[in-house]
Design a protein around this motif. Structure first.
Motif, PDB file in Angstrom:
ATOM      1  N   UNK A 395       0.834   9.544   9.595  1.00 42.03           N
ATOM      2  CA  UNK A 395       0.555   8.169  10.001  1.00 42.03           C
ATOM      3  C   UNK A 395       1.060   7.918  11.409  1.00 42.03           C
ATOM      4  N   UNK A 516      -9.753   7.450   8.118  1.00 45.21           N
ATOM      5  CA  UNK A 516      -9.717   7.442   6.660  1.00 45.21           C
ATOM      6  C   UNK A 516      -8.288   7.630   6.169  1.00 45.21           C
ATOM      7  N   UNK A 517      -7.598   8.580   6.774  1.00 46.68           N
ATOM      8  CA  UNK A 517      -6.236   8.843   6.335  1.00 46.68           C
ATOM      9  C   UNK A 517      -5.392   7.598   6.501  1.00 46.68           C
ATOM     10  N   UNK A 520      -6.364   4.876   3.899  1.00 49.64           N
ATOM     11  CA  UNK A 520      -5.882   5.164   2.556  1.00 49.64           C
ATOM     12  C   UNK A 520      -4.384   4.950   2.473  1.00 49.64           C
ATOM     13  N   UNK A 521      -3.692   5.380   3.544  1.00 55.53           N
ATOM     14  CA  UNK A 521      -2.246   5.196   3.539  1.00 55.53           C
ATOM     15  C   UNK A 521      -1.907   3.718   3.440  1.00 55.53           C
ATOM     16  N   UNK A 524      -2.700   2.472  -0.009  1.00 56.93           N
ATOM     17  CA  UNK A 524      -1.700   2.902  -0.983  1.00 56.93           C
ATOM     18  C   UNK A 524      -0.404   2.134  -0.782  1.00 56.93           C
ATOM     19  N   UNK A 525      -0.077   1.889   0.481  1.00 60.97           N
ATOM     20  CA  UNK A 525       1.129   1.132   0.800  1.00 60.97           C
ATOM     21  C   UNK A 525       1.047  -0.251   0.162  1.00 60.97           C
TER      22      UNK A 525
END
Lengths: 632, 493, 311, 112
Positions: A395, A516-517, A520-521, A524-525
């Motif tokens: 991140x 995308x990463x 998603x992070x 999810x966070x």
């Protein structure tokens, strides 16, 4: 008035050199003038460098200065600009940061003068477009950085001297290579040189390029030459270390880019011999880089001194830059340039934070600190994100560059380089956690109860750099756009950048989609936060000791020694310590001492007895006569 | 334009040298001013001479005897440049003198001082081999006496250095004279130009023997390695201005004489050049290595001088134009920068009363101006950019690269030696600026008259670093003159 | 990205923790049986999580302490979405093996941060052990990854899975690699002999020592996901991702998914069996072990790959 | 020929004294001897058997005159030699004053 006429590299350099002089004399009388002038000059230079974006210039700026009529050129191009903007912005921010940090330190006035001088000479190195001015600025840079290191006083003596000796050794090797090129081709200007390179004998290229590369490897603290780095980085004044590690260590990589890809060029480099489609020369550099990254990591794991830990980490990260640089594919060169940028961003923040903490605690030993996270939240957060970037957590922008480098190494099937780099990266989790644990987590010593974040002048640069780190994690397309144009300038196929906010390398080999990463992070966070916030009851704050001591009464926190920080990695240090005992420093020391001993012997030649000298004279004459009779 | 005959540049100082003691009887303070005027005259004359000689060599015939039978003075660009260097260094040293020569008899000192300049000027201007010998002897005797000048606590060392220098120096002159005798026997002439044209047809063995003798003889003056035992002692034992004169004038003249004999008379004998190359490298390394461990400031500078002379030998024996220009540049730079260093070191030692390097701690605070000047000189010798030494180093390296693979080896050796040099100079400079002094008191800086020559020299060091073209204008013709040889230059006259 | 993808992602995010908790429950049962006990029921873990989340007193030391569990869950959830699971290849085209390797680290660092903030020496030691253990097994594991990546000439996990469907499963093609990877898997699972970070008898569950209540609940969720992710990684690398039936039909997809669950459980089961009978290494012994035999075998495996794929 | 040999012999004695005699005065004597040897060498170079002084009188052919140049050189060198010797001896007196010895081994305060 048309101001754009002044946006030329030579004016940037002149501004800075004049600025250094003015700052020195003005600063003698007023410290306010010193601060404001140095900020003004560096800021102005930064602005000018930023405005140079996209320009391609080349101009003579001195008349010929050698008997054979060599002129000196400066110019700018995408590659130059990429490095120049890093150097200029770091210099500006470091000067800002130094105002509170260096206040009242020894030779404070010299510090600003020299920093401006260093900034000028670093920019001079990247802007210079011929061998001679490149070398002159290189030497200036070495000298001014040496002087900056010595400002720390007696404790930095040995480190500074070693740095200077090794650098000069490298510079002389470089000088040999440069003069070889000059004598062979009769010109020093880069574009004229590169035009003549095709068809040059391979041996000649190997020799000259190798000699030049030694100079750059010394500056990047690559394997056989890394010994100067840890002492010099750690002993340098706290105000200078961020610039030293963040900016100056990149110039070795810049020099290699310049000589390998701009001057010699990819095809000639491959012509020198290749290994799986990668030039053997580049492969050697990459190999050195990966071994450096690995070994320096092992050293960093053992350090309890915060600056030395970061210093070894610098060495190892520059190893990654060299690795990408050497492999020389589109991906790897992009990764290398990107990593240079990232390293500049995060290591500067880390050294700045370290400086602030050292000023606060008065020690460099991490085991004597602890628990500062809640007292210095800004320092903690900025350093935490920088450490994430250092450890290549996806991140932060640090991941993108390492990903590119790994991808390139695996793509070429380099089974030696890739695992070394990967394990070194795991090692970087170890040492960076050691820093976090010992400094920010754990128990707060009594003496640091009223610690708080440093002043704004320190935190603003840190926040600025950290936000760039985070920003580039989301939009890696921004730096990669500049990198792509630098790559095409070097004659390497530029990396594909789809758009500004998005980058995805989706060939059959591998993929990384930053957007995308990140999404998603964050998603999810969000989920985890919600879960945390709404599940169960609200938590209550409890003193750190309460749980562990089961609420027993205690008086002196510090005496309990509950902060697990000293000898943190003792169990594995024991494992590789026997191997690390074969330190390269010893070899250098032994060589140095041996030479001193030798010279002690040599000067015994001058016995002081005049009769001995008569023997020498007669002997010399006799030898000449014998030679005259037999040989001539 | 006024034309001043080069002969006068020798004649007037010689004459004044004898006038000074006589006038001193009547007017006690006269020697300083008379000497000053003489040096000033030489300075002006050599400047004019340099300007003239850039167009065509100036040839002056003594006593109406035409060469090759008579004695001539030949002033090419090279010779007149060195004459200018000598007179200007002497002038600057003259400014520097007063407090350092208080102990002894000033009249004698000034007389010898003038003689030294006359001898050195003669060495660089003469066109006759035996005349060269005579001037060498004048220079030597003057330097012996100047060296022995010290009184008081320095006397012991000065005397010891003198006797060593005298024995070795006389030995050298004996060998030089034997060489001259052999050459005369082989060719029947002593005029340099004439010699150059006759040597190819002369008895080879005899000529080579003579060359060996002359190299030995002049090598002693030029501080070549096994022959330079006297050097460190002489530099250390001499009073400070005399050390300056040694470094900038005497040794340069001796070196120039060696180069002239090898290049002009023997037409750059390749065998001799190989020998010079090897011994030049040896000199370089032995000098620099010996300096590395010194604790005595002047002795360190002396060994550094030896090293630099080795560098010059190497540069000249590379025998191509670039290297020669670099060598000449290094010669100028060394004369100027080492002069500056010895002057500044002299001021330090005068103020501190010791030659020990460790006493220099924190001098940057105690004597800032002198320290700054010393640093400039040291930086130049170290070859840092923007100082003269940098240009000379780069040009020499470029010249050695032209000599192929061996040249490259030479370049690497030169650079390793200058790394050693960097180390020990850096240690001293570091001490001066970065160490805390044990005794914080401010020391008295030298008076302006003494500071003035140092500032001038420092300015020149700087000028050489940033505007080398001015010097190349003179040095390139000078190097070409050396390469062409003397024979063609004056038409075999 | 279509709606079905988003639904699938959310579905997976819910399903996988539940699956993991089930595995953990079964594990407790199996271990008990091996040790000749009866053990709790297989759904015990669900009860435990529910209990933890509904606890009334939650103790925190600072906001850094809170970060730990959050980061742990975030990291594992994210990683999970990039790993192909049976037929479901959610985001694995947007991040390859290297991305996955680094995403897996996030949760570890998160826990380490929180544990460090607790200020308890036991948790510090536990974190140190965990990091050292990671460095230990990472060397052979990276070499193995490299051998697989070189063999299939891709770094994308989805590609590796689909190429195994075309060729043979990697466990047959590269048996040595699979063995070494399984040894590393033992370390990744943190089962004996490599459970030094937790080591209840020594450091009182290490990093988790001060966590209770909902914090511990989240950490249990993290552990549940981690089991599936790590097992699935192995299955994808060596066991063809569990794809044995034609994935174009719905029945095939469902069967593939079941096979995948079975294979992940198989890997976990093997680890459990070893766990049940092995004592614990000291951490430096673990380090020495991993850097010796598995590394040597991994190098041999790598050389083998280089030979057969004529690199 | 005999002159040359004599010259060489003198020079050799001088070198012998310089190399093997510790006493500084003897070393200076050696130097002096060398000087004489060199002078003799120079003179003999221009000497012609049976030649006359180089004064151009009626009836003296150029071939019969000895070469005048070496004689001039020798004259100069004799003067130089004398002055150097004198200076050297005076310095030796001062050396003795400070060191109470003339042994060159002992006069080595400055070395290395």
């Amino acid at each position: 008035m048309d101001y754009t006429a002044f946006i030329r590299p030579e004016y940037v350099l002149m501004l800075l050199f004049a600025g250094a002089l003015i700052t020195y004399f003005a600063g003698k009388y007023s410290s306010m003038a010193r601060y404001s002038l140095s900020l003004l000059f560096s800021g102005l230079a930064l602005l000018m460098v930023a405005l140079l974006y996209g320009k391609n210039t080349l101009s003579v700026w001195t008349p010929s200065i050698t008997p054979n009529g060599i002129s000196m050129y400066v110019g700018t191009n995408p590659l130059t600009w990429f490095f120049a903007i890093i150097l200029a912005s770091l210099s500006f921010l470091t000067i800002m940061y130094s105002i509170p940090i260096m206040k009242g330190k020894r030779m404070e006035n010299w510090f600003y003068t020299l920093t401006l001088l260093l900034m000028g000479s670093m920019l001079g190195v990247v802007f210079s477009s011929d061998l001679l001015s490149f070398f002159i600025f290189w030497e200036m840079m070495t000298l001014s950085s040496y002087l900056l290191v010595t400002l720390a006083g007696k404790r930095s003596d040995k480190a500074a001297l070693n740095y200077m000796i090794l650098s000069t050794m490298g510079a002389y090797s470089m000088l040999t290579g440069i003069t070889m090129l000059y004598v062979h081709f009769g010109t020093t200007e880069f574009s004229l040189l590169s035009a003549q390179i095709p068809g040059t004998p391979v041996n000649f290229l190997w020799l000259s390029l190798g000699l030049v590369a030694v100079g750059f490897l010394v500056k990047s603290a690559a394997l056989p030459f890394y010994v100067w780095a840890a002492p010099a980085y750690s002993e340098a004044p706290d105000g200078f270390t961020p610039l030293f590690s963040g900016a100056l260590s990149k110039l070795g990589a810049y020099g290699l880019f310049l000589f390998m890809y701009v001057i010699v060029g990819m095809s000639a480099l491959i012509g020198m011999g290749s290994f799986r489609g990668v030039s053997s020369f580049g492969y050697a550099i990459a190999l050195l880089g990966s071994i450096t990254a690995f070994i320096a990591t092992l050293y960093a794991i053992r350090e309890d001194d915060i600056k030395r830990l970061l210093a070894y980490s610098s060495v190892s990260q520059v190893g990654y830059i060299l690795m990408g640089l050497g492999i020389g594919t589109s991906l790897s060169v992009a990764g290398s340039l990107y990593h240079a940028l990232n390293h500049a961003l995060f290591k500067t923040v880390l050294f700045m934070g370290a400086g602030a903490i050292i000023q606060l605690t008065g020690t460099r030993k991490m085991s004597e600190m602890g628990g500062l996270a809640t007292r210095m939240p800004i320092t903690f957060l900025t350093m935490l994100i920088s450490i994430f970037s250092l450890a290549a957590i996806p991140m932060t922008s640090g991941f993108g560059s390492k990903w590119l480098i790994y991808e390139a190494a695996i793509n070429k099937g380099f089974v030696f380089i890739a695992p070394l780099a990967f394990v070194a990266s795991v090692g970087s989790f170890l040492y960076s956690f050691r820093l976090l644990q010992a400094v920010f987590l754990g128990q707060l010593p009594d003496g640091l109860k009223d610690a708080k974040d440093p002043s704004l002048l320190v935190t603003i640069p840190m926040i600025a750099l950290t936000s760039i780190t985070v920003l580039f994690a989301i939009v890696p397309g921004v730096p990669l756009g500049a990198i792509a144009s630098a790559e095409s300038y070097m004659g390497i196929q530029p990396i594909q950048v789809d758009s500004l906010f998005y980058f995805r390398i989706g060939n059959s080999f591998g993929a990384y989609n930053a957007l995308v990463v990140m999404t998603i992070l964050l998603f999810a966070m969000l989920v985890a936060m919600i879960m945390f916030a709404f599940a169960g009851s609200k938590s209550k704050k409890v003193d750190q000791h309460d749980t562990y001591l089961s609420g027993e009464i205690y008086e002196h926190h510090s005496d309990l020694g509950l902060h697990y920080a000293a000898n943190f990695y003792r169990p594995i240090e024991r494992m590789f310590e026997p191997y690390l005992r074969l330190r390269l420093e010893r070899t250098y020391d032994a060589f140095g001492r041996g030479y001193e001993l030798l010279s002690e012997g040599i000067r015994r030649v001058y016995s002081g007895d005049v009769q001995t000298y008569v023997y020498y004279v007669i002997g010399f004459l006799g030898m000449l006569i014998i030679l005259a009779g037999w040989w001539w | 334009m006024v034309n001043i005959d080069p002969t006068l540049m020798i004649g007037i100082p010689l004459f004044m040298g004898f006038l000074i003691p006589s006038v001193a009887i009547v007017w006690k303070n006269s020697p300083r001013y008379l000497a000053g005027f003489t040096i000033l005259f030489n300075l002006i004359a050599s400047t004019l001479l340099l300007i003239r000689s850039l167009n065509a060599p100036v040839i002056s015939v003594l006593g109406g005897w035409q060469p090759p039978y008579g004695i001539v003075f030949v002033a090419g660009p090279l010779g007149s440049m060195l004459a200018l260097l000598i007179s200007s260094m002497t002038m600057l040293t003259w400014f520097y003198l007063p407090p350092h020569i208080k102990e002894g008899n000033e009249t004698k000192f000034y007389m010898l001082f003038i003689l030294l300049m006359a001898g050195a000027t003669g060495m660089v201007l003469t066109g006759d081999l035996f005349n060269l010998f005579v001037f060498t002897e004048i220079t030597s005797i003057a330097s012996f006496s100047l060296l022995a000048y010290s009184r008081g606590k320095d006397e012991k060392e000065a005397v010891e250095a003198t006797i060593k220098y005298m024995i070795i120096g006389s030995l050298s002159s004996a060998f030089f004279l034997i060489g001259i005798a052999l050459l005369y026997g082989a060719t029947g002439t002593l005029n340099m130009a004439d010699l150059a044209s006759k040597i190819p047809s002369a008895n080879h063995n005899l000529v080579m023997m003579a060359l060996a003798m002359i190299i030995t003889g002049l090598g002693i003056e030029a501080e070549m390695f096994p022959l330079n035992g006297w050097t460190p002692d002489a530099y250390t034992g001499a009073t400070h201005p005399v050390s300056v004169m040694f470094a900038s004038v005497v040794v340069k003249a001796g070196f120039f004489a060696l180069i002239r004999v090898v290049f002009l008379i023997f037409g750059a004998a390749t065998e001799a050049l190989q020998i010079l190359m090897i011994f030049g490298l040896l000199t370089l390394f032995v000098g620099e290595s010996s300096a590395l461990r010194q604790t005595d400031l002047k002795r360190m500078l002396a060994y550094s001088s030896i090293g630099q002379m080795g560098l010059l030998l190497v540069a000249f024996s590379l025998n191509n134009q670039t290297a020669l220009v670099g060598g000449l540049y290094a010669m100028l730079n060394h004369a100027i920068a080492k002069g500056l260093l010895f002057m500044a070191a002299g001021s330090f030692i005068f103020a501190l009363g010791t030659r020990d390097i460790s006493a220099l701690n924190g001098m940057g605070k105690r004597m800032p101006v002198t320290s700054a000047l010393f640093t400039i000189g040291a930086f130049s010798i170290m070859g840092l950019p923007f100082f003269g030494g940098f240009i000379s180093k780069i040009v020499i390296i470029a010249g050695s690269m032209q000599a192929g693979t061996e040249g490259m080896l030479v370049a690497i050796l030169i650079l390793s030696a200058s790394l050693i040099e960097l180390v020990y100079f850096l240690r001293v400079v570091h001490r001066i600026w970065m160490r805390e002094p044990e005794d914080d008191s401010r020391l008295k800086e030298a008076p302006f008259t003494q500071m003035f020559p140092m500032i001038v020299l420092a300015a020149f060091v700087f000028l050489m670093g940033i505007y080398p073209q001015a010097f190349f204008k003179v040095l390139i013709p000078a190097a070409q003159e050396l390469l062409r040889g003397l024979g063609t230059m004056i038409g075999g006259a | 990205m279509s709606i079905t993808d988003i639904v699938a992602i959310i579905g997976m995010a819910v399903f996988v923790p539940l699956l993991g908790l089930l595995f953990m429950g079964i594990a407790r049962k199996i271990t008990a049986r091996i040790q000749n006990r009866i053990g709790p029921p297989f759904y015990q873990q669900y009860i435990d999580v529910m209990k933890l989340f509904s606890k009334r007193s939650n103790i925190s030391h600072s906001w850094v302490f809170d970060i730990g569990p959050i980061f742990a869950v975030v990291g594992m959830l994210t990683t999970m979405l990039f790993i192909p699971m049976g037929g479901f290849q959610l985001l694995s085209f947007d991040g390859d093996l290297i991305v996955i390797m680094y995403l897996m680290v996030i949760s570890g660092l998160g826990i380490a941060l929180g544990a460090g903030a607790s200020g308890n020496p036991n948790s510090g030691i536990g974190v140190m052990r965990a990091l050292v253990l990671m460095m230990s097994y990472e060397l052979p594991f990276v070499l193995i990854l490299l051998s697989v990546m070189l063999y299939y000439n891709t770094t994308s996990l989805a590609e590796i899975v689909s190429k195994q469907a075309d060729m043979a499963w990697a466990v047959l093609a590269l048996p040595l690699s699979a063995i070494v990877a399984d040894i590393c898997l033992q370390g990744q699972f943190g089962e004996k002999p490599f459970d030094q970070p937790i080591a209840p008898a020594e450091v009182a569950t290490g990093p988790m020592v001060e966590y209770g209540g909902k914090y511990l609940g989240m950490l249990m969720l993290w552990h549940a996901i981690a089991i599936i992710v790590e097992g699935s990684l192995f299955v994808n690398l060596f066991l063809g991702g569990g794809i044995v039936f034609d994935p174009s039909t719905y029945v095939g997809m469902a069967l593939n998914f079941l096979v995948w669950i079975g294979l992940v459980f198989l890997m976990f089961f093997i680890a459990l069996l070893i766990n049940a009978v092995m004592p614990r290494y000291r951490i430096d012994q673990a380090f020495a072990f991993y850097w010796k035999w598995p590394t040597i075998l991994a190098i041999i495996a790598l050389i083998y790959v280089m030979v057969v794929s004529s690199w | 020929m005999i002159y040359y040999m004599a010259a060489a012999f003198l020079i050799a004695i001088g070198i012998y004294a310089l190399m093997l005699k510790k006493n500084m005065i003897k070393m200076v004597i050696g130097l002096s001897l060398m000087d004489s040897g060199v002078n003799l060498l120079l003179i003999s170079l221009g000497y012609i058997n049976g030649g006359t002084a180089p004064i151009l009188l009626n009836g003296v052919k150029p071939q019969e005159v000895v070469d005048p140049l070496p004689q001039a050189l020798v004259l100069t060198n004799v003067v130089i030699g004398v002055s150097v010797t004198a200076l050297a001896l005076s310095v030796i007196i001062r050396v003795y004053k400070h060191y109470k010895t003339l042994n060159s081994d002992k006069v080595r305060d400055m070395k290395w």
